[in-house]
Motif scaffolding. Structure first.
Motif, PDB file in Angstrom:
ATOM      1  N   ARG A 284       0.857  -1.194   0.000  1.00 28.70           N
ATOM      2  CA  ARG A 284       0.000   0.000   0.000  1.00 28.70           C
ATOM      3  C   ARG A 284       0.891   1.241   0.000  1.00 28.70           C
ATOM      4  NH1 ARG A 284      -3.183  -3.448   3.804  1.00 28.70           N
ATOM      5  NH2 ARG A 284      -5.324  -3.504   3.068  1.00 28.70           N
ATOM      6  N   ASN A 446     -12.103  -5.957   1.096  1.00 29.52           N
ATOM      7  CA  ASN A 446     -12.526  -5.001   2.131  1.00 29.52           C
ATOM      8  C   ASN A 446     -13.477  -3.965   1.536  1.00 29.52           C
ATOM      9  OD1 ASN A 446     -10.629  -6.349   3.633  1.00 29.52           O
ATOM     10  ND2 ASN A 446      -9.062  -4.770   3.423  1.00 29.52           N
ATOM     11  N   ARG A 457     -17.194   0.474   5.841  1.00 31.40           N
ATOM     12  CA  ARG A 457     -16.309  -0.456   6.564  1.00 31.40           C
ATOM     13  C   ARG A 457     -15.768   0.137   7.863  1.00 31.40           C
ATOM     14  NH1 ARG A 457     -11.158  -0.721   2.344  1.00 31.40           N
ATOM     15  NH2 ARG A 457      -9.812  -1.058   4.128  1.00 31.40           N
TER      16      ARG A 457
END
Ligand code: PEP
Ligand code: MG
Length: 574
Positions: A284, A446, A457
Protein backbone atom coordinates in the motif's frame (compact mmCIF):
# COMPACT_ATOMS: atom_id res chain seq x y z
CA UNK A 1 -3.08 -7.38 28.56
CA UNK A 2 -1.53 -4.17 29.75
CA UNK A 3 -1.87 -0.70 31.15
CA UNK A 4 -4.10 1.73 29.27
CA UNK A 5 -2.38 4.59 27.54
CA UNK A 6 -4.94 7.11 26.34
CA UNK A 7 -4.03 9.06 23.26
CA UNK A 8 -5.77 12.38 23.03
CA UNK A 9 -6.04 14.05 19.67
CA UNK A 10 -2.80 15.87 20.22
CA UNK A 11 -0.06 14.42 22.31
CA UNK A 12 -0.36 16.26 25.59
CA UNK A 13 0.95 13.21 27.39
CA UNK A 14 0.24 12.39 31.00
CA UNK A 15 2.27 15.35 32.28
CA UNK A 16 0.99 18.09 34.51
CA UNK A 17 -0.71 20.81 32.40
CA UNK A 18 0.39 23.56 34.86
CA UNK A 19 3.71 25.36 35.02
CA UNK A 20 5.67 26.81 37.91
CA UNK A 21 5.91 30.60 37.71
CA UNK A 22 9.65 30.24 37.12
CA UNK A 23 9.09 28.12 33.97
CA UNK A 24 6.77 30.53 32.17
CA UNK A 25 9.46 32.40 30.25
CA UNK A 26 11.07 29.17 29.08
CA UNK A 27 7.73 27.77 28.00
CA UNK A 28 6.99 30.91 25.99
CA UNK A 29 10.26 30.60 24.15
CA UNK A 30 9.68 26.89 23.58
CA UNK A 31 6.36 27.84 22.02
CA UNK A 32 7.96 30.54 19.83
CA UNK A 33 10.60 28.06 18.65
CA UNK A 34 7.89 25.50 17.81
CA UNK A 35 6.04 28.21 15.84
CA UNK A 36 9.14 28.99 13.82
CA UNK A 37 9.77 25.31 13.06
CA UNK A 38 6.14 24.83 12.07
CA UNK A 39 6.26 27.88 9.79
CA UNK A 40 9.44 26.55 8.18
CA UNK A 41 7.76 23.15 7.63
CA UNK A 42 4.75 24.80 6.05
CA UNK A 43 6.88 26.92 3.72
CA UNK A 44 8.91 23.88 2.64
CA UNK A 45 5.71 21.92 2.08
CA UNK A 46 4.25 24.72 0.03
CA UNK A 47 7.30 24.87 -2.14
CA UNK A 48 7.61 21.15 -2.70
CA UNK A 49 3.93 20.44 -3.25
CA UNK A 50 3.79 23.39 -5.62
CA UNK A 51 6.48 21.90 -7.83
CA UNK A 52 5.47 18.23 -7.47
CA UNK A 53 1.70 18.51 -7.62
CA UNK A 54 0.61 22.06 -8.44
CA UNK A 55 0.16 25.57 -6.98
CA UNK A 56 -3.56 25.10 -6.27
CA UNK A 57 -2.92 22.00 -4.18
CA UNK A 58 -0.12 23.78 -2.34
CA UNK A 59 -2.27 26.77 -1.39
CA UNK A 60 -3.54 24.96 1.69
CA UNK A 61 -0.13 25.34 3.35
CA UNK A 62 -0.15 29.10 2.86
CA UNK A 63 -3.56 29.15 4.56
CA UNK A 64 -2.13 27.11 7.43
CA UNK A 65 0.74 29.52 7.81
CA UNK A 66 -1.74 32.37 8.01
CA UNK A 67 -3.57 30.63 10.84
CA UNK A 68 -0.28 30.13 12.64
CA UNK A 69 0.59 33.81 12.21
CA UNK A 70 -2.87 35.04 13.11
CA UNK A 71 -2.48 37.22 16.23
CA UNK A 72 -5.81 35.97 17.60
CA UNK A 73 -4.54 32.37 17.52
CA UNK A 74 -1.05 32.87 18.90
CA UNK A 75 -2.23 35.59 21.31
CA UNK A 76 -4.60 33.13 22.97
CA UNK A 77 -1.87 30.52 23.41
CA UNK A 78 0.62 33.08 24.74
CA UNK A 79 -1.92 34.39 27.24
CA UNK A 80 -2.72 30.88 28.47
CA UNK A 81 0.98 30.31 29.08
CA UNK A 82 1.89 33.68 30.59
CA UNK A 83 -1.27 34.50 32.56
CA UNK A 84 -2.64 31.10 33.47
CA UNK A 85 0.66 29.21 33.59
CA UNK A 86 -0.48 26.44 31.29
CA UNK A 87 1.97 24.33 29.32
CA UNK A 88 1.94 25.11 25.61
CA UNK A 89 0.62 21.63 24.83
CA UNK A 90 -2.25 21.98 27.26
CA UNK A 91 -3.05 25.46 25.91
CA UNK A 92 -3.21 24.06 22.37
CA UNK A 93 -5.49 21.25 23.49
CA UNK A 94 -7.77 23.71 25.25
CA UNK A 95 -7.96 25.94 22.21
CA UNK A 96 -8.82 22.97 20.03
CA UNK A 97 -11.52 21.85 22.49
CA UNK A 98 -13.01 25.36 22.54
CA UNK A 99 -13.25 25.59 18.77
CA UNK A 100 -14.55 22.05 18.49
CA UNK A 101 -17.39 22.98 20.87
CA UNK A 102 -18.19 26.12 18.91
CA UNK A 103 -18.21 24.33 15.55
CA UNK A 104 -19.86 21.16 16.81
CA UNK A 105 -23.37 21.95 15.74
CA UNK A 106 -22.59 23.70 12.51
CA UNK A 107 -23.75 22.14 9.28
CA UNK A 108 -21.76 24.64 7.27
CA UNK A 109 -19.15 22.71 5.30
CA UNK A 110 -16.94 25.78 4.94
CA UNK A 111 -16.70 26.24 8.70
CA UNK A 112 -16.07 22.54 9.22
CA UNK A 113 -13.19 22.79 6.77
CA UNK A 114 -11.71 25.67 8.77
CA UNK A 115 -11.86 23.60 11.93
CA UNK A 116 -10.01 20.80 10.12
CA UNK A 117 -7.35 23.32 9.10
CA UNK A 118 -7.02 24.63 12.63
CA UNK A 119 -6.64 21.07 13.89
CA UNK A 120 -3.90 20.38 11.33
CA UNK A 121 -1.96 23.43 12.44
CA UNK A 122 -2.33 22.54 16.12
CA UNK A 123 -1.25 18.93 15.58
CA UNK A 124 1.79 20.06 13.59
CA UNK A 125 2.73 22.62 16.26
CA UNK A 126 2.27 20.09 19.00
CA UNK A 127 4.58 17.68 17.19
CA UNK A 128 7.36 20.24 17.59
CA UNK A 129 6.64 20.70 21.27
CA UNK A 130 6.98 17.06 22.17
CA UNK A 131 7.61 14.26 19.70
CA UNK A 132 4.74 11.79 19.45
CA UNK A 133 4.61 8.98 21.99
CA UNK A 134 7.95 9.68 23.53
CA UNK A 135 7.13 10.20 27.16
CA UNK A 136 8.21 8.29 30.21
CA UNK A 137 5.14 6.16 30.44
CA UNK A 138 6.02 4.62 27.12
CA UNK A 139 9.64 3.89 27.90
CA UNK A 140 9.33 2.76 31.52
CA UNK A 141 6.30 0.58 31.94
CA UNK A 142 5.41 -2.92 30.75
CA UNK A 143 3.02 -3.68 27.93
CA UNK A 144 0.68 -0.86 26.96
CA UNK A 145 -2.75 -0.83 25.46
CA UNK A 146 -3.31 2.21 23.31
CA UNK A 147 -6.75 3.71 23.74
CA UNK A 148 -7.86 6.39 21.30
CA UNK A 149 -10.81 7.83 19.50
CA UNK A 150 -9.13 6.78 16.30
CA UNK A 151 -5.53 6.14 15.38
CA UNK A 152 -4.08 8.08 12.51
CA UNK A 153 -1.92 6.22 9.99
CA UNK A 154 1.15 8.19 11.01
CA UNK A 155 0.62 7.33 14.68
CA UNK A 156 0.44 3.58 14.20
CA UNK A 157 3.58 3.73 12.14
CA UNK A 158 5.47 5.46 14.96
CA UNK A 159 4.73 2.62 17.36
CA UNK A 160 7.60 0.70 15.81
CA UNK A 161 8.57 -2.25 17.96
CA UNK A 162 7.43 -0.75 21.26
CA UNK A 163 5.67 -2.95 23.70
CA UNK A 164 2.20 -2.27 22.44
CA UNK A 165 0.08 -5.19 23.58
CA UNK A 166 -3.23 -4.02 22.18
CA UNK A 167 -5.16 -1.20 20.57
CA UNK A 168 -8.68 -0.07 21.39
CA UNK A 169 -10.44 2.63 19.39
CA UNK A 170 -13.79 4.31 19.73
CA UNK A 171 -14.23 4.58 16.00
CA UNK A 172 -13.37 2.40 12.99
CA UNK A 173 -14.10 -1.16 11.96
CA UNK A 174 -12.23 -4.41 11.36
CA UNK A 175 -10.94 -3.30 7.98
CA UNK A 176 -10.12 0.32 8.74
CA UNK A 177 -6.49 1.16 8.21
CA UNK A 178 -5.54 1.24 11.91
CA UNK A 179 -6.92 -2.26 12.42
CA UNK A 180 -5.11 -3.52 9.35
CA UNK A 181 -1.84 -2.03 10.55
CA UNK A 182 -2.26 -3.52 14.00
CA UNK A 183 -2.98 -6.92 12.47
CA UNK A 184 0.13 -6.78 10.33
CA UNK A 185 2.14 -6.44 13.54
CA UNK A 186 0.15 -9.17 15.27
CA UNK A 187 -1.25 -6.69 17.81
CA UNK A 188 -4.77 -7.51 19.06
CA UNK A 189 -7.13 -4.65 18.32
CA UNK A 190 -10.77 -3.93 19.03
CA UNK A 191 -12.50 -1.04 17.33
CA UNK A 192 -15.85 0.69 17.63
CA UNK A 193 -15.79 0.68 21.46
CA UNK A 194 -17.87 3.76 22.09
CA UNK A 195 -17.16 5.71 25.27
CA UNK A 196 -14.03 3.78 26.27
CA UNK A 197 -12.02 6.99 26.73
CA UNK A 198 -14.47 8.06 29.43
CA UNK A 199 -14.10 4.75 31.27
CA UNK A 200 -10.36 4.37 31.52
CA UNK A 201 -7.44 6.47 32.66
CA UNK A 202 -3.75 6.04 31.97
CA UNK A 203 -2.55 2.97 33.81
CA UNK A 204 -5.92 1.16 34.07
CA UNK A 205 -5.44 -2.57 33.54
CA UNK A 206 -7.10 -3.71 30.31
CA UNK A 207 -7.60 -7.02 28.57
CA UNK A 208 -8.05 -6.83 24.82
CA UNK A 209 -9.59 -9.96 23.40
CA UNK A 210 -9.12 -9.36 19.70
CA UNK A 211 -10.69 -12.67 18.76
CA UNK A 212 -14.03 -12.07 20.44
CA UNK A 213 -13.90 -8.29 20.13
CA UNK A 214 -14.07 -7.74 23.91
CA UNK A 215 -12.31 -5.21 26.11
CA UNK A 216 -12.25 -5.87 29.85
CA UNK A 217 -11.57 -2.95 32.16
CA UNK A 218 -9.93 -3.73 35.51
CA UNK A 219 -10.66 -7.49 35.40
CA UNK A 220 -10.87 -9.31 38.74
CA UNK A 221 -8.07 -11.68 39.65
CA UNK A 222 -9.81 -14.84 38.36
CA UNK A 223 -10.54 -13.28 34.98
CA UNK A 224 -7.03 -11.91 34.83
CA UNK A 225 -5.43 -15.29 35.47
CA UNK A 226 -7.76 -17.03 33.01
CA UNK A 227 -6.66 -14.56 30.35
CA UNK A 228 -3.00 -14.92 31.28
CA UNK A 229 -3.35 -18.65 30.70
CA UNK A 230 -5.07 -18.08 27.36
CA UNK A 231 -2.37 -15.63 26.42
CA UNK A 232 0.37 -18.16 27.19
CA UNK A 233 -1.35 -20.83 25.10
CA UNK A 234 -1.84 -18.39 22.26
CA UNK A 235 1.80 -17.26 22.22
CA UNK A 236 2.98 -20.86 22.43
CA UNK A 237 0.83 -21.91 19.50
CA UNK A 238 1.76 -18.86 17.47
CA UNK A 239 5.47 -19.47 17.96
CA UNK A 240 5.09 -23.15 17.17
CA UNK A 241 3.25 -22.33 13.96
CA UNK A 242 5.83 -19.80 12.86
CA UNK A 243 8.29 -22.68 12.64
CA UNK A 244 6.59 -23.73 9.41
CA UNK A 245 8.03 -20.69 7.67
CA UNK A 246 10.32 -22.69 5.37
CA UNK A 247 7.71 -25.33 4.51
CA UNK A 248 5.80 -24.99 1.25
CA UNK A 249 2.17 -23.85 1.45
CA UNK A 250 0.65 -27.16 0.38
CA UNK A 251 -2.81 -28.64 0.76
CA UNK A 252 -3.45 -32.07 2.31
CA UNK A 253 -3.74 -33.52 -1.20
CA UNK A 254 -0.50 -31.96 -2.41
CA UNK A 255 -1.55 -28.76 -4.23
CA UNK A 256 0.64 -25.71 -3.81
CA UNK A 257 -0.87 -22.37 -2.99
CA UNK A 258 0.65 -18.91 -3.00
CA UNK A 259 0.60 -17.15 0.38
CA UNK A 260 1.65 -13.54 -0.03
CA UNK A 261 1.84 -10.64 2.38
CA UNK A 262 0.15 -7.25 2.57
CA UNK A 263 2.67 -4.61 3.57
CA UNK A 264 2.89 -0.88 4.18
CA UNK A 265 6.59 -0.39 4.85
CA UNK A 266 9.99 -2.06 5.16
CA UNK A 267 9.28 -3.41 8.66
CA UNK A 268 6.26 -5.26 7.25
CA UNK A 269 8.38 -6.57 4.35
CA UNK A 270 10.81 -8.04 6.88
CA UNK A 271 7.90 -9.52 8.83
CA UNK A 272 6.72 -11.12 5.57
CA UNK A 273 10.09 -12.87 5.23
CA UNK A 274 10.08 -13.94 8.88
CA UNK A 275 6.58 -15.41 8.61
CA UNK A 276 7.30 -17.38 5.44
CA UNK A 277 5.28 -15.46 2.85
CA UNK A 278 6.65 -16.05 -0.65
CA UNK A 279 6.10 -12.53 -1.93
CA UNK A 280 4.16 -9.32 -1.39
CA UNK A 281 0.67 -9.33 -2.90
CA UNK A 282 -0.19 -5.79 -1.82
CA UNK A 283 2.16 -2.94 -1.06
CA UNK A 284 0.00 0.00 0.00
CA UNK A 285 2.11 2.89 -1.28
CA UNK A 286 -0.02 5.60 0.31
CA UNK A 287 1.74 5.04 3.63
CA UNK A 288 4.90 6.42 2.08
CA UNK A 289 2.98 9.63 1.41
CA UNK A 290 1.09 9.64 4.71
CA UNK A 291 4.27 9.40 6.73
CA UNK A 292 6.59 11.47 4.56
CA UNK A 293 7.42 14.85 5.97
CA UNK A 294 6.52 16.45 2.64
CA UNK A 295 5.75 15.04 -0.79
CA UNK A 296 8.20 12.35 -2.00
CA UNK A 297 9.51 13.14 -5.49
CA UNK A 298 10.32 10.54 -8.18
CA UNK A 299 13.80 9.75 -6.90
CA UNK A 300 12.62 9.44 -3.30
CA UNK A 301 9.80 7.15 -4.35
CA UNK A 302 12.14 5.08 -6.49
CA UNK A 303 14.52 4.66 -3.54
CA UNK A 304 11.68 3.74 -1.21
CA UNK A 305 10.28 1.13 -3.62
CA UNK A 306 13.73 -0.30 -4.21
CA UNK A 307 14.28 -0.65 -0.49
CA UNK A 308 10.93 -2.38 -0.04
CA UNK A 309 11.55 -4.76 -2.95
CA UNK A 310 15.00 -5.55 -1.60
CA UNK A 311 13.54 -6.44 1.82
CA UNK A 312 10.59 -8.47 0.47
CA UNK A 313 10.48 -12.25 0.08
CA UNK A 314 11.91 -13.25 -3.31
CA UNK A 315 11.98 -9.55 -4.29
CA UNK A 316 8.43 -10.18 -5.50
CA UNK A 317 6.19 -7.20 -4.94
CA UNK A 318 2.85 -6.04 -6.29
CA UNK A 319 2.89 -2.27 -5.96
CA UNK A 320 -0.48 -0.62 -5.61
CA UNK A 321 -0.64 2.99 -6.72
CA UNK A 322 -1.86 5.68 -4.34
CA UNK A 323 -5.16 4.83 -2.71
CA UNK A 324 -6.05 7.98 -0.83
CA UNK A 325 -9.38 9.34 0.22
CA UNK A 326 -11.96 7.59 2.37
CA UNK A 327 -10.21 7.26 5.72
CA UNK A 328 -6.75 8.21 4.41
CA UNK A 329 -6.09 11.77 3.38
CA UNK A 330 -3.06 13.97 2.85
CA UNK A 331 -3.56 17.70 3.03
CA UNK A 332 -2.47 18.48 -0.52
CA UNK A 333 -4.76 15.92 -2.22
CA UNK A 334 -8.47 15.49 -1.74
CA UNK A 335 -8.65 17.81 1.20
CA UNK A 336 -12.21 18.96 0.55
CA UNK A 337 -14.71 17.46 2.90
CA UNK A 338 -17.23 15.33 1.03
CA UNK A 339 -20.62 14.06 2.11
CA UNK A 340 -19.70 10.54 0.93
CA UNK A 341 -15.92 10.21 1.03
CA UNK A 342 -15.83 6.47 0.29
CA UNK A 343 -17.99 6.95 -2.79
CA UNK A 344 -16.46 10.20 -3.80
CA UNK A 345 -13.28 11.56 -5.15
CA UNK A 346 -10.88 8.93 -3.89
CA UNK A 347 -8.27 6.46 -5.03
CA UNK A 348 -7.71 6.16 -8.80
CA UNK A 349 -10.19 9.00 -9.35
CA UNK A 350 -7.96 11.32 -7.40
CA UNK A 351 -4.86 10.05 -9.20
CA UNK A 352 -6.44 10.77 -12.59
CA UNK A 353 -7.10 14.31 -11.48
CA UNK A 354 -3.35 14.79 -10.90
CA UNK A 355 -1.88 13.16 -14.00
CA UNK A 356 1.63 14.61 -13.58
CA UNK A 357 1.86 13.49 -9.99
CA UNK A 358 0.42 10.06 -10.86
CA UNK A 359 2.89 9.61 -13.73
CA UNK A 360 5.73 10.31 -11.27
CA UNK A 361 4.64 7.36 -9.18
CA UNK A 362 4.35 5.08 -12.22
CA UNK A 363 7.84 6.06 -13.40
CA UNK A 364 9.32 5.41 -9.95
CA UNK A 365 7.73 1.94 -9.95
CA UNK A 366 9.00 1.09 -13.45
CA UNK A 367 12.51 2.12 -12.41
CA UNK A 368 12.37 -0.01 -9.28
CA UNK A 369 11.11 -2.90 -11.43
CA UNK A 370 14.33 -2.78 -13.46
CA UNK A 371 16.40 -3.29 -10.30
CA UNK A 372 14.13 -6.14 -9.19
CA UNK A 373 14.66 -7.89 -12.54
CA UNK A 374 18.40 -7.65 -11.95
CA UNK A 375 18.02 -9.60 -8.72
CA UNK A 376 15.59 -12.22 -10.14
CA UNK A 377 12.67 -10.45 -8.55
CA UNK A 378 9.32 -9.64 -9.98
CA UNK A 379 7.37 -6.40 -9.75
CA UNK A 380 3.76 -5.95 -10.74
CA UNK A 381 1.73 -2.76 -10.72
CA UNK A 382 -1.91 -2.58 -9.76
CA UNK A 383 -4.53 0.11 -9.65
CA UNK A 384 -7.14 0.53 -6.93
CA UNK A 385 -10.84 1.13 -7.24
CA UNK A 386 -11.14 0.64 -10.99
CA UNK A 387 -14.80 1.03 -11.93
CA UNK A 388 -14.92 1.10 -15.73
CA UNK A 389 -13.15 -0.25 -18.79
CA UNK A 390 -12.27 3.30 -19.84
CA UNK A 391 -10.35 3.81 -16.61
CA UNK A 392 -8.34 0.66 -17.14
CA UNK A 393 -7.52 1.67 -20.71
CA UNK A 394 -6.46 5.09 -19.51
CA UNK A 395 -4.17 3.51 -16.93
CA UNK A 396 -2.54 1.31 -19.55
CA UNK A 397 -1.95 4.36 -21.73
CA UNK A 398 -0.30 6.19 -18.85
CA UNK A 399 1.98 3.25 -18.05
CA UNK A 400 2.97 3.00 -21.72
CA UNK A 401 3.80 6.71 -21.85
CA UNK A 402 5.78 6.60 -18.61
CA UNK A 403 7.81 3.69 -19.94
CA UNK A 404 8.50 5.53 -23.21
CA UNK A 405 9.54 8.71 -21.40
CA UNK A 406 12.06 6.80 -19.28
CA UNK A 407 13.43 4.93 -22.27
CA UNK A 408 13.85 8.13 -24.26
CA UNK A 409 15.84 9.60 -21.41
CA UNK A 410 17.92 6.44 -21.14
CA UNK A 411 16.77 5.78 -17.56
CA UNK A 412 16.81 2.05 -16.70
CA UNK A 413 13.26 0.71 -16.38
CA UNK A 414 11.33 -2.50 -16.96
CA UNK A 415 7.85 -3.28 -18.28
CA UNK A 416 5.55 -4.75 -15.63
CA UNK A 417 2.32 -6.77 -15.59
CA UNK A 418 -0.62 -4.45 -15.01
CA UNK A 419 -3.45 -5.46 -12.73
CA UNK A 420 -6.80 -4.30 -11.54
CA UNK A 421 -7.97 -4.22 -7.98
CA UNK A 422 -11.43 -5.58 -8.04
CA UNK A 423 -13.26 -3.72 -5.31
CA UNK A 424 -16.19 -2.00 -6.98
CA UNK A 425 -19.33 -4.04 -7.72
CA UNK A 426 -19.57 -2.53 -11.23
CA UNK A 427 -16.19 -4.03 -12.06
CA UNK A 428 -17.29 -7.40 -10.69
CA UNK A 429 -20.35 -7.34 -12.93
CA UNK A 430 -18.29 -6.33 -15.98
CA UNK A 431 -15.35 -8.59 -15.16
CA UNK A 432 -15.41 -10.30 -18.57
CA UNK A 433 -14.67 -7.13 -20.51
CA UNK A 434 -12.12 -5.89 -17.96
CA UNK A 435 -10.22 -9.16 -18.15
CA UNK A 436 -9.41 -8.38 -21.78
CA UNK A 437 -7.29 -5.39 -20.76
CA UNK A 438 -5.52 -6.59 -17.61
CA UNK A 439 -2.69 -9.02 -16.91
CA UNK A 440 -3.98 -10.01 -13.47
CA UNK A 441 -6.69 -9.33 -10.92
CA UNK A 442 -6.46 -8.76 -7.19
CA UNK A 443 -9.72 -8.83 -5.29
CA UNK A 444 -9.90 -6.07 -2.67
CA UNK A 445 -12.60 -7.68 -0.59
CA UNK A 446 -12.53 -5.00 2.13
CA UNK A 447 -13.91 -2.42 -0.25
CA UNK A 448 -15.87 -4.86 -2.38
CA UNK A 449 -17.84 -5.98 0.68
CA UNK A 450 -18.58 -2.44 1.87
CA UNK A 451 -19.81 -1.39 -1.56
CA UNK A 452 -21.83 -4.55 -2.19
CA UNK A 453 -23.52 -4.32 1.18
CA UNK A 454 -23.74 -0.50 1.13
CA UNK A 455 -22.23 -0.54 4.63
CA UNK A 456 -19.27 1.71 5.49
CA UNK A 457 -16.31 -0.46 6.56
CA UNK A 458 -15.37 2.11 9.24
CA UNK A 459 -18.76 2.54 10.81
CA UNK A 460 -19.33 0.21 13.78
CA UNK A 461 -23.08 0.81 13.59
CA UNK A 462 -23.32 -1.07 10.30
CA UNK A 463 -20.62 -3.66 10.91
CA UNK A 464 -23.27 -6.40 11.13
CA UNK A 465 -23.88 -5.75 7.42
CA UNK A 466 -20.30 -5.29 6.29
CA UNK A 467 -19.63 -9.05 6.39
CA UNK A 468 -17.46 -10.94 3.92
CA UNK A 469 -19.31 -14.19 4.60
CA UNK A 470 -22.71 -12.86 3.58
CA UNK A 471 -24.37 -14.94 0.82
CA UNK A 472 -24.39 -12.18 -1.86
CA UNK A 473 -20.68 -11.55 -1.34
CA UNK A 474 -19.94 -15.26 -1.69
CA UNK A 475 -21.82 -15.38 -4.99
CA UNK A 476 -19.95 -12.41 -6.41
CA UNK A 477 -16.60 -13.83 -5.32
CA UNK A 478 -17.44 -17.22 -6.81
CA UNK A 479 -18.29 -15.60 -10.15
CA UNK A 480 -15.24 -13.37 -10.28
CA UNK A 481 -12.82 -16.17 -9.43
CA UNK A 482 -14.43 -18.45 -12.00
CA UNK A 483 -14.27 -15.74 -14.70
CA UNK A 484 -10.58 -15.10 -14.04
CA UNK A 485 -9.75 -18.78 -14.13
CA UNK A 486 -11.67 -19.30 -17.37
CA UNK A 487 -9.84 -16.39 -18.96
CA UNK A 488 -6.52 -17.77 -17.72
CA UNK A 489 -5.73 -14.57 -15.80
CA UNK A 490 -3.97 -14.86 -12.43
CA UNK A 491 -6.23 -13.87 -9.54
CA UNK A 492 -5.35 -13.10 -5.91
CA UNK A 493 -7.46 -11.91 -3.00
CA UNK A 494 -5.78 -9.32 -0.80
CA UNK A 495 -8.59 -8.20 1.53
CA UNK A 496 -8.56 -9.12 5.21
CA UNK A 497 -10.71 -12.21 4.64
CA UNK A 498 -7.76 -13.98 2.95
CA UNK A 499 -6.22 -14.46 6.40
CA UNK A 500 -9.42 -15.43 8.23
CA UNK A 501 -9.48 -19.22 8.66
CA UNK A 502 -13.21 -19.57 8.00
CA UNK A 503 -13.11 -17.47 4.88
CA UNK A 504 -9.91 -19.09 3.64
CA UNK A 505 -11.52 -22.55 3.55
CA UNK A 506 -14.29 -21.16 1.41
CA UNK A 507 -12.05 -19.20 -0.95
CA UNK A 508 -9.89 -22.26 -1.50
CA UNK A 509 -13.08 -24.16 -2.31
CA UNK A 510 -13.95 -21.47 -4.89
CA UNK A 511 -10.75 -22.35 -6.72
CA UNK A 512 -8.63 -19.46 -5.49
CA UNK A 513 -4.93 -20.40 -5.28
CA UNK A 514 -3.28 -17.10 -4.39
CA UNK A 515 -3.90 -15.15 -1.18
CA UNK A 516 -2.38 -12.02 0.26
CA UNK A 517 -2.72 -11.24 3.98
CA UNK A 518 -1.15 -9.59 7.02
CA UNK A 519 2.25 -11.27 7.49
CA UNK A 520 1.39 -12.44 11.01
CA UNK A 521 -1.43 -14.61 9.64
CA UNK A 522 0.62 -16.58 7.10
CA UNK A 523 1.72 -19.42 9.45
CA UNK A 524 -1.84 -20.12 10.60
CA UNK A 525 -3.21 -20.25 7.07
CA UNK A 526 -0.35 -22.48 5.96
CA UNK A 527 -1.13 -24.90 8.74
CA UNK A 528 -4.84 -24.84 7.95
CA UNK A 529 -4.13 -25.55 4.29
CA UNK A 530 -2.20 -28.67 5.22
CA UNK A 531 -5.44 -30.07 6.71
CA UNK A 532 -7.56 -29.25 3.69
CA UNK A 533 -8.02 -31.03 0.35
CA UNK A 534 -9.43 -29.50 -2.82
CA UNK A 535 -12.31 -31.94 -2.76
CA UNK A 536 -13.29 -31.15 0.82
CA UNK A 537 -13.01 -27.39 0.26
CA UNK A 538 -15.13 -27.58 -2.89
CA UNK A 539 -17.76 -29.54 -0.98
CA UNK A 540 -17.78 -26.93 1.80
CA UNK A 541 -18.10 -24.17 -0.77
CA UNK A 542 -21.01 -25.92 -2.53
CA UNK A 543 -22.84 -26.35 0.74
CA UNK A 544 -22.15 -22.77 1.90
CA UNK A 545 -23.65 -21.40 -1.31
CA UNK A 546 -26.97 -23.05 -0.38
CA UNK A 547 -27.16 -21.19 2.95
CA UNK A 548 -29.28 -18.08 3.01
CA UNK A 549 -27.91 -15.97 5.88
CA UNK A 550 -24.52 -14.75 7.04
CA UNK A 551 -25.09 -16.31 10.47
CA UNK A 552 -25.70 -19.74 8.95
CA UNK A 553 -22.65 -19.53 6.69
CA UNK A 554 -20.50 -18.41 9.57
CA UNK A 555 -21.69 -21.15 11.93
CA UNK A 556 -21.34 -23.82 9.26
CA UNK A 557 -17.76 -22.75 8.54
CA UNK A 558 -16.94 -22.70 12.25
CA UNK A 559 -18.08 -26.34 12.45
CA UNK A 560 -16.01 -27.26 9.40
CA UNK A 561 -12.99 -25.59 10.92
CA UNK A 562 -13.53 -27.46 14.14
CA UNK A 563 -13.49 -30.77 12.22
CA UNK A 564 -10.54 -29.83 10.01
CA UNK A 565 -8.11 -28.28 12.47
CA UNK A 566 -9.46 -27.82 16.01
CA UNK A 567 -6.12 -26.43 17.18
CA UNK A 568 -6.53 -23.43 14.93
CA UNK A 569 -9.84 -22.21 16.26
CA UNK A 570 -7.99 -19.80 18.49
CA UNK A 571 -6.93 -17.88 15.38
CA UNK A 572 -10.40 -17.74 13.92
CA UNK A 573 -11.73 -14.24 14.47
CA UNK A 574 -15.49 -14.22 14.86
C1 PEP B 1 -9.32 -3.93 -0.02
O1 PEP B 1 -10.09 -3.01 -0.26
O2 PEP B 1 -9.69 -5.11 0.19
C2 PEP B 1 -7.87 -3.71 0.06
C3 PEP B 1 -7.05 -4.71 0.20
O3 PEP B 1 -7.43 -2.43 0.02
P1 PEP B 1 -7.54 -1.40 1.24
O4 PEP B 1 -7.87 -2.19 2.48
O5 PEP B 1 -6.23 -0.72 1.33
O6 PEP B 1 -8.65 -0.51 0.80
MG1 MG C 1 -9.43 -1.16 -1.07
Amino acid sequence: MGAAYCIPEIFVGPDDPWLDQSDVIDELSRYEAACEKTAADLRALHQKVSSQVGPDEAAIFRAHEQILRDPAFSGKIRRSISQQHMTAQAALQRLLDEYTQIFRRTKDEYLKERLADLRDVIVRLSGHLSPALKDDMLSDSGPLILVADEILPSQVITLGDRTVAGIVTQRGGTTSHAAILARSRGIPAVSGVRGILRQVANGTLLVVDGREGHVLVNPNSEVESAYRKLQREFVYLKDALAENRDQPARSADGHDVELLANINNVADARAAVAMGATGVGLFRTEYLFLTHRDVPDEDEQYEAYREIIEASPGHRVTIRTLDLGGDKTIPYLGHDREANPFMGWRSIRLSFEHPGFFATQIRAALRAAADAKGSNGDVRLMFPMITTLEEMRRVRGMVRRAYRQLQEKGVPCAPVPIGLMLEVPAAAVAIDSLLEVVDFVSIGSNDLVQYLMAADRDNPKVSHLCQPLSPPVLRVLTNVIRACRLAGKPVTLCGEMAGQPRAFVLLFGMGLRSFSMSPALVPTIKELLSHLSIERAAEIHRHALQLKTTGRVSRYLAECLHDLAPGLEMFDVT
